[in-house]
Design a protein around this motif. Structure first.
Motif, PDB file in Angstrom:
ATOM      1  N   ARG A 230       0.854  -1.184   0.000  1.00 25.50           N
ATOM      2  CA  ARG A 230       0.000   0.000   0.000  1.00 25.50           C
ATOM      3  C   ARG A 230       0.892   1.237   0.000  1.00 25.50           C
ATOM      4  NH1 ARG A 230       0.565  -1.802   5.205  1.00 25.50           N
ATOM      5  NH2 ARG A 230       1.138  -0.204   6.734  1.00 25.50           N
ATOM      6  N   SER A 231       0.304   2.391  -0.164  1.00 31.00           N
ATOM      7  CA  SER A 231       1.091   3.621  -0.126  1.00 31.00           C
ATOM      8  C   SER A 231       1.477   3.973   1.311  1.00 31.00           C
ATOM      9  CB  SER A 231       0.290   4.787  -0.720  1.00 31.00           C
ATOM     10  OG  SER A 231       0.985   6.006  -0.530  1.00 31.00           O
ATOM     11  N   CYS A 232       2.746   4.272   1.494  1.00 33.48           N
ATOM     12  CA  CYS A 232       3.248   4.735   2.789  1.00 33.48           C
ATOM     13  C   CYS A 232       3.997   6.048   2.600  1.00 33.48           C
ATOM     14  CB  CYS A 232       4.156   3.677   3.418  1.00 33.48           C
ATOM     15  SG  CYS A 232       3.362   2.102   3.753  1.00 33.48           S
ATOM     16  N   ARG A 233       3.594   6.815   1.602  1.00 34.93           N
ATOM     17  CA  ARG A 233       4.280   8.049   1.258  1.00 34.93           C
ATOM     18  C   ARG A 233       4.088   9.129   2.326  1.00 34.93           C
ATOM     19  NH1 ARG A 233       5.752   8.817  -4.039  1.00 34.93           N
ATOM     20  NH2 ARG A 233       5.047  10.979  -4.018  1.00 34.93           N
ATOM     21  N   VAL A 234       4.918  10.158   2.247  1.00 33.35           N
ATOM     22  CA  VAL A 234       4.970  11.178   3.296  1.00 33.35           C
ATOM     23  C   VAL A 234       4.857  12.573   2.691  1.00 33.35           C
ATOM     24  CG1 VAL A 234       6.366  12.124   5.179  1.00 33.35           C
ATOM     25  CG2 VAL A 234       6.496   9.675   4.621  1.00 33.35           C
ATOM     26  N   PRO A 235       4.003  13.440   3.236  1.00 36.44           N
ATOM     27  CA  PRO A 235       3.918  14.829   2.765  1.00 36.44           C
ATOM     28  C   PRO A 235       5.230  15.585   3.002  1.00 36.44           C
ATOM     29  CG  PRO A 235       2.009  14.255   4.109  1.00 36.44           C
ATOM     30  CD  PRO A 235       3.001  13.155   4.277  1.00 36.44           C
ATOM     31  N   GLU A 236       5.574  16.439   2.076  1.00 36.60           N
ATOM     32  CA  GLU A 236       6.786  17.250   2.208  1.00 36.60           C
ATOM     33  C   GLU A 236       6.731  18.154   3.449  1.00 36.60           C
ATOM     34  OE1 GLU A 236       9.778  17.983  -0.590  1.00 36.60           O
ATOM     35  OE2 GLU A 236       9.372  16.056   0.385  1.00 36.60           O
ATOM     36  N   ILE A 237       5.548  18.626   3.783  1.00 43.47           N
ATOM     37  CA  ILE A 237       5.418  19.492   4.962  1.00 43.47           C
ATOM     38  C   ILE A 237       5.801  18.736   6.234  1.00 43.47           C
ATOM     39  CG2 ILE A 237       3.751  20.724   6.406  1.00 43.47           C
ATOM     40  CD1 ILE A 237       2.383  21.661   3.850  1.00 43.47           C
ATOM     41  N   SER A 238       5.481  17.451   6.292  1.00 45.85           N
ATOM     42  CA  SER A 238       5.884  16.637   7.445  1.00 45.85           C
ATOM     43  C   SER A 238       7.403  16.579   7.554  1.00 45.85           C
ATOM     44  CB  SER A 238       5.317  15.218   7.316  1.00 45.85           C
ATOM     45  OG  SER A 238       3.907  15.226   7.378  1.00 45.85           O
ATOM     46  N   ALA A 239       8.062  16.448   6.407  1.00 48.83           N
ATOM     47  CA  ALA A 239       9.531  16.394   6.411  1.00 48.83           C
ATOM     48  C   ALA A 239      10.139  17.708   6.895  1.00 48.83           C
ATOM     49  CB  ALA A 239      10.043  16.052   5.020  1.00 48.83           C
ATOM     50  N   LEU A 240       9.478  18.833   6.591  1.00 45.53           N
ATOM     51  CA  LEU A 240       9.948  20.127   7.101  1.00 45.53           C
ATOM     52  C   LEU A 240       9.971  20.125   8.626  1.00 45.53           C
ATOM     53  CD1 LEU A 240       8.130  22.821   4.924  1.00 45.53           C
ATOM     54  CD2 LEU A 240      10.525  22.122   4.814  1.00 45.53           C
ATOM     55  N   LEU A 241       8.888  19.639   9.218  1.00 45.33           N
ATOM     56  CA  LEU A 241       8.828  19.558  10.681  1.00 45.33           C
ATOM     57  C   LEU A 241       9.940  18.653  11.202  1.00 45.33           C
ATOM     58  CD1 LEU A 241       4.972  19.207  11.338  1.00 45.33           C
ATOM     59  CD2 LEU A 241       6.335  21.280  11.140  1.00 45.33           C
ATOM     60  N   GLY A 242      10.138  17.526  10.504  1.00 45.68           N
ATOM     61  CA  GLY A 242      11.160  16.584  10.926  1.00 45.68           C
ATOM     62  C   GLY A 242      12.561  17.168  10.870  1.00 45.68           C
ATOM     63  N   LEU A 243      12.877  17.861   9.804  1.00 44.95           N
ATOM     64  CA  LEU A 243      14.197  18.490   9.674  1.00 44.95           C
ATOM     65  C   LEU A 243      14.435  19.495  10.790  1.00 44.95           C
ATOM     66  CD1 LEU A 243      14.313  18.993   5.814  1.00 44.95           C
ATOM     67  CD2 LEU A 243      16.026  17.736   7.159  1.00 44.95           C
ATOM     68  N   ASN A 244      13.409  20.262  11.082  1.00 43.98           N
ATOM     69  CA  ASN A 244      13.534  21.264  12.144  1.00 43.98           C
ATOM     70  C   ASN A 244      13.728  20.605  13.508  1.00 43.98           C
ATOM     71  OD1 ASN A 244      11.889  23.010  14.341  1.00 43.98           O
ATOM     72  ND2 ASN A 244      12.959  24.356  12.918  1.00 43.98           N
ATOM     73  N   GLN A 245      12.919  19.587  13.798  1.00 48.99           N
ATOM     74  CA  GLN A 245      13.016  18.900  15.079  1.00 48.99           C
ATOM     75  C   GLN A 245      14.357  18.174  15.229  1.00 48.99           C
ATOM     76  OE1 GLN A 245       9.724  17.916  17.493  1.00 48.99           O
ATOM     77  NE2 GLN A 245      10.194  20.077  17.142  1.00 48.99           N
ATOM     78  N   LEU A 246      14.827  17.572  14.151  1.00 55.32           N
ATOM     79  CA  LEU A 246      16.106  16.855  14.183  1.00 55.32           C
ATOM     80  C   LEU A 246      17.262  17.795  14.503  1.00 55.32           C
ATOM     81  CD1 LEU A 246      17.577  14.158  13.762  1.00 55.32           C
ATOM     82  CD2 LEU A 246      17.735  14.731  11.318  1.00 55.32           C
ATOM     83  N   SER A 247      17.181  19.026  14.029  1.00 54.84           N
ATOM     84  CA  SER A 247      18.258  19.996  14.274  1.00 54.84           C
ATOM     85  C   SER A 247      18.388  20.343  15.753  1.00 54.84           C
ATOM     86  CB  SER A 247      18.021  21.266  13.454  1.00 54.84           C
ATOM     87  OG  SER A 247      16.915  22.013  13.958  1.00 54.84           O
ATOM     88  N   HIS A 248      17.328  20.085  16.542  1.00 47.77           N
ATOM     89  CA  HIS A 248      17.333  20.398  17.976  1.00 47.77           C
ATOM     90  C   HIS A 248      17.356  19.145  18.847  1.00 47.77           C
ATOM     91  CE1 HIS A 248      16.518  24.509  16.856  1.00 47.77           C
ATOM     92  NE2 HIS A 248      15.317  24.217  16.373  1.00 47.77           N
ATOM     93  N   LEU A 249      17.524  17.974  18.230  1.00 47.80           N
ATOM     94  CA  LEU A 249      17.367  16.729  18.989  1.00 47.80           C
ATOM     95  C   LEU A 249      18.377  16.587  20.117  1.00 47.80           C
ATOM     96  CD1 LEU A 249      15.892  14.109  19.441  1.00 47.80           C
ATOM     97  CD2 LEU A 249      17.245  13.051  17.611  1.00 47.80           C
ATOM     98  N   ASN A 250      19.619  16.904  19.875  1.00 47.20           N
ATOM     99  CA  ASN A 250      20.624  16.777  20.948  1.00 47.20           C
ATOM    100  C   ASN A 250      20.292  17.668  22.143  1.00 47.20           C
ATOM    101  OD1 ASN A 250      22.534  14.792  20.235  1.00 47.20           O
ATOM    102  ND2 ASN A 250      23.442  16.154  18.704  1.00 47.20           N
ATOM    103  N   GLU A 251      19.828  18.879  21.872  1.00 46.12           N
ATOM    104  CA  GLU A 251      19.455  19.790  22.955  1.00 46.12           C
ATOM    105  C   GLU A 251      18.234  19.269  23.704  1.00 46.12           C
ATOM    106  OE1 GLU A 251      19.329  23.199  25.473  1.00 46.12           O
ATOM    107  OE2 GLU A 251      20.878  22.085  24.404  1.00 46.12           O
TER     108      GLU A 251
END
Length: 380
Positions: A230-251
Motif C-alpha cells: 500500500r502507499s506509505c508516502r509522506v507529505p513534504e510538509i511533514s519532512a519540514l517539521l522533521g528536519l527542524n526537530q532533528l536539528s534540535h534533537l541533541n538539545e
C-alpha cells in the motif's frame, strides 16, 4: 497558582515556526509528497543515527510492517515481542501472518533481556523485536544482537520512543537489521504523524523504498508493481517539521536527561517510590521517565487524581493493559491475566511524569516535590 503540567508537548520556537513557514512556501510551489525535503530528512536522520540508509514512511507501524515483510516473515513464523509495548508492535506481526510470542520485561530496564529471549525461542522462531520502551535501552542490547546473529534470527528495533538513545556509542536503530521510529505528536521529535525505517543493508533499503510506493519496481521506466503493498508516502510538509526537530534533537535529549536526573534525585528521599538505574554505557533519550510505586497503599489512580486536582500535574502510564492482555490477543491466543506475572506486576505499579522541553529545572523540582507530598498524604 502553578501552570498546568502536561505529560508531553511538542515544542517549536518562534524561530522554528518562521523557518517552517518560509519553507512551506517552497513546498506549495513544488512537489507536495515524498520529494526533496523528505529525501533530505532521510539523509540527515541516517547520519544522526549512524546508519547507511533511512526510509521515511507515514507511520512507525508501517516501518514495522515493512521490516517484517522485507525480512521474510512467513505464515506461522514466531516473533518474540515484549509485552510492554504499543499494540502496533504485535499487530505488525499478526497482520503479516506471524505469531507473537509474548515475553516478560526486565524490571530493571522495562525491556527484554537475553535470558528471556533464550527462554522463549523455539524451532519456529524467526526473529525478535527489541522495544526500547520509553527511550530506555536494555543493558543487554548488544548481547541480544549477537545471539540473534548466531541463531540466524532477524532483530528489529522498535525505537519509536528512542530517538537518540545509545549503548556503547551505538545509536538505537543502528544495531538491528532495521530500526523503526515514530514521529507522532507526543514523541521526542515529531512530524505530527510519521515514521522512519533505518538500516545498514542496501537490499533492505531498496525493498523498503519499493514498498513505500505500493511495491513499485523503481528501476523500471514503466509503472510496474512487483509486490503487493500500500502507499506509505509522506507529505513534504511533514519532512519540514522533521528536519527542524532533528536539528534540535541533541538539545532536547540534554534537557530530558536534566529533568530526569532531578526526578531521580528527589525520589531517593522516599522508600515509597523508585526509579530505574541506568548503566554508565547507556544514554537514554527519555520519551518517558519511569517511576515505580513500592507501597501498596498508594493507588496509582488516586495519586493521579490528587496531582491533577491539587497540583495541576498530569501523570499517565503506558501501556494499560499489557500487549498480551489486549482483547484481540486474549481472544486470539486464549490468554489470561497471570500469563506474564513479572511484567503484569511492574506495569500495574509504574507511572510517567511530565517530560518535555517546556519543563524547566524549577518545574521538575516542583513536580517531584508535589509527587512526594501527595504520596505521603495517601500513605497517611
Amino acid at each position: 497558582m502553578h501552570k498546568h503540567y502536561k505529560v508531553a508537548l511538542p515544542y517549536f520556537s518562534e524561530k522554528d515556526i518562521s523557518w517552517i513557514k518560509e519553507k512551506v512556501g517552497v513546498v506549495l510551489r513544488g512537489q507536495l509528497s515524498t520529494g526533496p525535503f523528505v529525501h533530505e530528512f532521510e539523509k540527515q536522520f541516517a547520519t544522526f543515527m549512524g546508519t547507511k540508509y533511512a526510509v521515511c514512511v507515514n507511520t512507525c507501524t508501517s516501518a514495522l510492517e515493512i521490516s517484517l515483510k522485507v525480512l521474510g516473515l512467513k505464515k506461522g513464523d514466531e516473533v518474540i515481542v515484549p509485552a510492554e509495548t504499543f499494540i502496533a508492535t504485535g499487530m505488525a506481526v499478526t497482520l503479516n501472518g506471524g505469531k507473537v510470542v509474548f515475553a516478560e520485561i526486565d524490571p530493571t530496564s522495562f525491556c527484554l533481556n537475553l535470558k528471556e529471549v533464550k527462554r522463549r525461542i523455539s524451532k519456529k522462531t524467526r526473529g525478535v523485536i527489541l522495544v526500547h520502551f520509553g527511550g530506555y535501552m536494555s543493558h543487554e542490547t548488544i548481547e541480544i544482537q549477537k545471539f540473534c546473529r548466531q541463531k540466524g534470527l532477524f532483530l528489529i528495533e522498535d525505537a519509536a520512543h528512542a530517538h537518540g538513545s545509545s549503548i556503547d556509542g551505538k545509536m538505537a536503530g543502528s544495531i538491528g537489521d532495521t530500526g523503526c521510529f515514530s514521529f507522532f505528536s507526543t514523541k521526542i521529535m515529531t512530524t505530527g504523524e510519521g515514521g522512519m525505517l533505518t538500516t545498514n543493508s542496501k537490499k533492505i533499503y531498496d525493498f523498503a523504498v519499493a514498498l513505500r510506493e505500493r511495491g513499485r519496481a523503481l528501476n523500471s521506466g514503466k509503472e510496474l508493481y512487483s509486490f503487493e503493498w500500500r502507499s506509505c508516502r509522506v507529505p513534504e510538509i511533514s519532512a519540514l517539521l522533521g528536519l527542524n526537530q532533528l536539528s534540535h534533537l541533541n538539545e532536547s535529549i540534554r534537557i530530558r536527561n536534566k529533568i530526569t536526573s532531578i526526578y531521580n534525585k528527589e525520589f531517593r528521599k522516599t522508600d515509597a517510590l523508585t526509579t530505574l538505574t541506568v548503566p554508565s554505557n547507556v544514554r537514554n533519550a527519555y520519551w518517558k521517565h519511569i517511576t515505580i510505586i513500592n507501597d501498596k497503599r498508594i493507588a496509582r489512580k488516586k495519586l493521579a487524581e490528587i496531582l491533577k486536582v491539587r497540583y495541576r500535574i498530569d501523570i499517565n502510564w503506558a501501556y494499560d493493559p499489557p500487549l498480551h492482555l489486549q482483547p484481540v490477543y486474549r481472544k486470539m491466543y486464549r490468554l489470561r491475566k497471570g500469563f506474564l506475572p513479572v511484567t503484569e506486576n511492574i506495569m500495574e505499579r509504574h507511572f510517567h511524569l511530565p517530560l518535555h522541553v517546556g519543563i524547566s529545572a524549577n518545574d521538575a523540582k516542583y513536580i517531584a516535590e508535589s509527587v512526594l507530598e501527595a504520596a505521603e498524604k495517601i500513605r497517611g
